[in-house]
Scaffold this active site. Structure first.
Site, PDB file in Angstrom:
ATOM      1  N   PHE A  22       0.863  -1.180   0.000  1.00 33.03           N
ATOM      2  CA  PHE A  22       0.000   0.000   0.000  1.00 33.03           C
ATOM      3  C   PHE A  22       0.898   1.229   0.000  1.00 33.03           C
ATOM      4  O   PHE A  22       1.866   1.285   0.751  1.00 33.03           O
ATOM      5  CB  PHE A  22      -0.920  -0.015   1.231  1.00 33.03           C
ATOM      6  CG  PHE A  22      -2.145   0.822   1.055  1.00 33.03           C
ATOM      7  CD1 PHE A  22      -3.230   0.339   0.341  1.00 33.03           C
ATOM      8  CD2 PHE A  22      -2.206   2.093   1.585  1.00 33.03           C
ATOM      9  CE1 PHE A  22      -4.366   1.114   0.163  1.00 33.03           C
ATOM     10  CE2 PHE A  22      -3.334   2.884   1.417  1.00 33.03           C
ATOM     11  CZ  PHE A  22      -4.413   2.396   0.707  1.00 33.03           C
ATOM     12  N   PHE A  57      -0.437  -2.812   8.343  1.00 38.39           N
ATOM     13  CA  PHE A  57      -1.094  -3.598   9.388  1.00 38.39           C
ATOM     14  C   PHE A  57      -0.593  -5.037   9.433  1.00 38.39           C
ATOM     15  O   PHE A  57      -0.579  -5.665  10.493  1.00 38.39           O
ATOM     16  CB  PHE A  57      -2.615  -3.559   9.182  1.00 38.39           C
ATOM     17  CG  PHE A  57      -3.389  -3.925  10.404  1.00 38.39           C
ATOM     18  CD1 PHE A  57      -3.558  -3.011  11.433  1.00 38.39           C
ATOM     19  CD2 PHE A  57      -3.952  -5.181  10.534  1.00 38.39           C
ATOM     20  CE1 PHE A  57      -4.272  -3.343  12.580  1.00 38.39           C
ATOM     21  CE2 PHE A  57      -4.666  -5.524  11.671  1.00 38.39           C
ATOM     22  CZ  PHE A  57      -4.825  -4.604  12.700  1.00 38.39           C
ATOM     23  N   ALA A  80       4.241   3.278   4.339  1.00 43.66           N
ATOM     24  CA  ALA A  80       3.668   4.601   4.570  1.00 43.66           C
ATOM     25  C   ALA A  80       2.183   4.482   4.853  1.00 43.66           C
ATOM     26  O   ALA A  80       1.465   3.783   4.140  1.00 43.66           O
ATOM     27  CB  ALA A  80       3.902   5.499   3.362  1.00 43.66           C
ATOM     28  N   VAL A  81       1.764   5.161   5.910  1.00 47.08           N
ATOM     29  CA  VAL A  81       0.346   5.307   6.221  1.00 47.08           C
ATOM     30  C   VAL A  81       0.067   6.804   6.124  1.00 47.08           C
ATOM     31  O   VAL A  81       0.639   7.597   6.869  1.00 47.08           O
ATOM     32  CB  VAL A  81       0.002   4.778   7.630  1.00 47.08           C
ATOM     33  CG1 VAL A  81      -1.491   4.907   7.891  1.00 47.08           C
ATOM     34  CG2 VAL A  81       0.455   3.332   7.796  1.00 47.08           C
ATOM     35  N   ILE A  82      -0.781   7.164   5.175  1.00 45.61           N
ATOM     36  CA  ILE A  82      -1.056   8.578   4.913  1.00 45.61           C
ATOM     37  C   ILE A  82      -2.480   8.894   5.366  1.00 45.61           C
ATOM     38  O   ILE A  82      -3.423   8.181   5.020  1.00 45.61           O
ATOM     39  CB  ILE A  82      -0.852   8.895   3.419  1.00 45.61           C
ATOM     40  CG1 ILE A  82       0.609   8.573   3.033  1.00 45.61           C
ATOM     41  CG2 ILE A  82      -1.195  10.353   3.120  1.00 45.61           C
ATOM     42  CD1 ILE A  82       0.901   8.593   1.557  1.00 45.61           C
ATOM     43  N   SER A  85      -9.543  10.924   5.446  1.00 47.44           N
ATOM     44  CA  SER A  85     -10.615  11.686   6.093  1.00 47.44           C
ATOM     45  C   SER A  85     -11.349  10.901   7.179  1.00 47.44           C
ATOM     46  O   SER A  85     -12.316  11.393   7.747  1.00 47.44           O
ATOM     47  CB  SER A  85     -11.610  12.165   5.029  1.00 47.44           C
ATOM     48  OG  SER A  85     -12.124  11.048   4.326  1.00 47.44           O
ATOM     49  N   HIS A  88      -9.480   5.677  10.422  1.00 48.98           N
ATOM     50  CA  HIS A  88      -8.734   4.463  10.083  1.00 48.98           C
ATOM     51  C   HIS A  88      -7.233   4.668  10.267  1.00 48.98           C
ATOM     52  O   HIS A  88      -6.527   3.801  10.781  1.00 48.98           O
ATOM     53  CB  HIS A  88      -9.063   4.065   8.635  1.00 48.98           C
ATOM     54  CG  HIS A  88      -8.396   2.811   8.185  1.00 48.98           C
ATOM     55  ND1 HIS A  88      -7.326   2.805   7.322  1.00 48.98           N
ATOM     56  CD2 HIS A  88      -8.648   1.518   8.488  1.00 48.98           C
ATOM     57  CE1 HIS A  88      -6.942   1.561   7.110  1.00 48.98           C
ATOM     58  NE2 HIS A  88      -7.723   0.763   7.806  1.00 48.98           N
ATOM     59  N   PHE A 113      11.366   0.558  13.016  1.00 44.71           N
ATOM     60  CA  PHE A 113      10.093   1.128  12.591  1.00 44.71           C
ATOM     61  C   PHE A 113      10.340   2.192  11.525  1.00 44.71           C
ATOM     62  O   PHE A 113      10.646   3.338  11.830  1.00 44.71           O
ATOM     63  CB  PHE A 113       9.368   1.733  13.801  1.00 44.71           C
ATOM     64  CG  PHE A 113       7.998   2.250  13.484  1.00 44.71           C
ATOM     65  CD1 PHE A 113       6.946   1.374  13.288  1.00 44.71           C
ATOM     66  CD2 PHE A 113       7.755   3.609  13.383  1.00 44.71           C
ATOM     67  CE1 PHE A 113       5.673   1.841  13.006  1.00 44.71           C
ATOM     68  CE2 PHE A 113       6.489   4.099  13.096  1.00 44.71           C
ATOM     69  CZ  PHE A 113       5.446   3.211  12.912  1.00 44.71           C
TER      70      PHE A 113
END
Length: 153
Positions: A22, A57, A80-82, A85, A88, A113
């Site tokens: 992702f 995850f 990367a977690v961006i 809205s 989550h 990490f």
């Protein structure tokens, strides 16, 4: 007084790298940085394994599998977690960071990490090799230092 510091000499170290698919554009840049850092400090390419997972995850499970294996001296998690809205983002960031930290504590191996948690894509790009350096490279150097420090103690 004894002072212990992990050396940045990586010859003979074996490293597992986990990368989330992702936001793969960012993950690939982080992987490039990590590989560069490992190679520059003496890790042979044949001593590096890369596992791709669907997203951040899923990283703690594979990190635990790698860290429990005697094959690896250190594990690096990259992705990367961006922020979007919805909430989550908050849940994923919290659980991934806790999960990765727990793997390191449970196994006694360094699990780095390198998951960017950013408000927007621009911040992620900056941390994946442009303005703000490359977090993958930083994690690679940290993994080398921690693996050597653990061997020293």
């Amino acid at each position: 007084m004894n002072i212990f510091e992990g050396k940045l000499i990586a010859e003979g170290l074996k490293v597992g790298i986990i990368v989330g698919r992702f936001n793969e554009f960012i993950g690939s840049k982080l992987l490039d940085g990590a590989l560069d850092g490992l190679k520059r400090h003496g890790v042979n390419l044949e001593d590096i394994d890369v596992a791709w997972v669907p997203g951040a995850f899923e990283m703690p499970l594979i990190a635990k599998k790698m860290a429990k294996s005697p094959k690896y001296d250190a594990v690096i998690c990259l992705g990367a977690v961006i922020k979007g809205s919805t909430s989550h983002y908050d849940y994923v960031c919290s659980e991934v960071s806790k999960g990765i930290a727990n793997v390191s504590l449970e196994t006694g191996k360094p699990v780095m990490f390198g998951v960017l948690t950013t408000n927007n894509i621009e911040q992620a790009i900056e941390r994946a090799g442009t303005k703000a350096g490359n977090k993958g490279y930083e994690c690679a150097v940290g993994a080398i230092e921690m693996a050597n420090l653990i061997k020293e103690l």
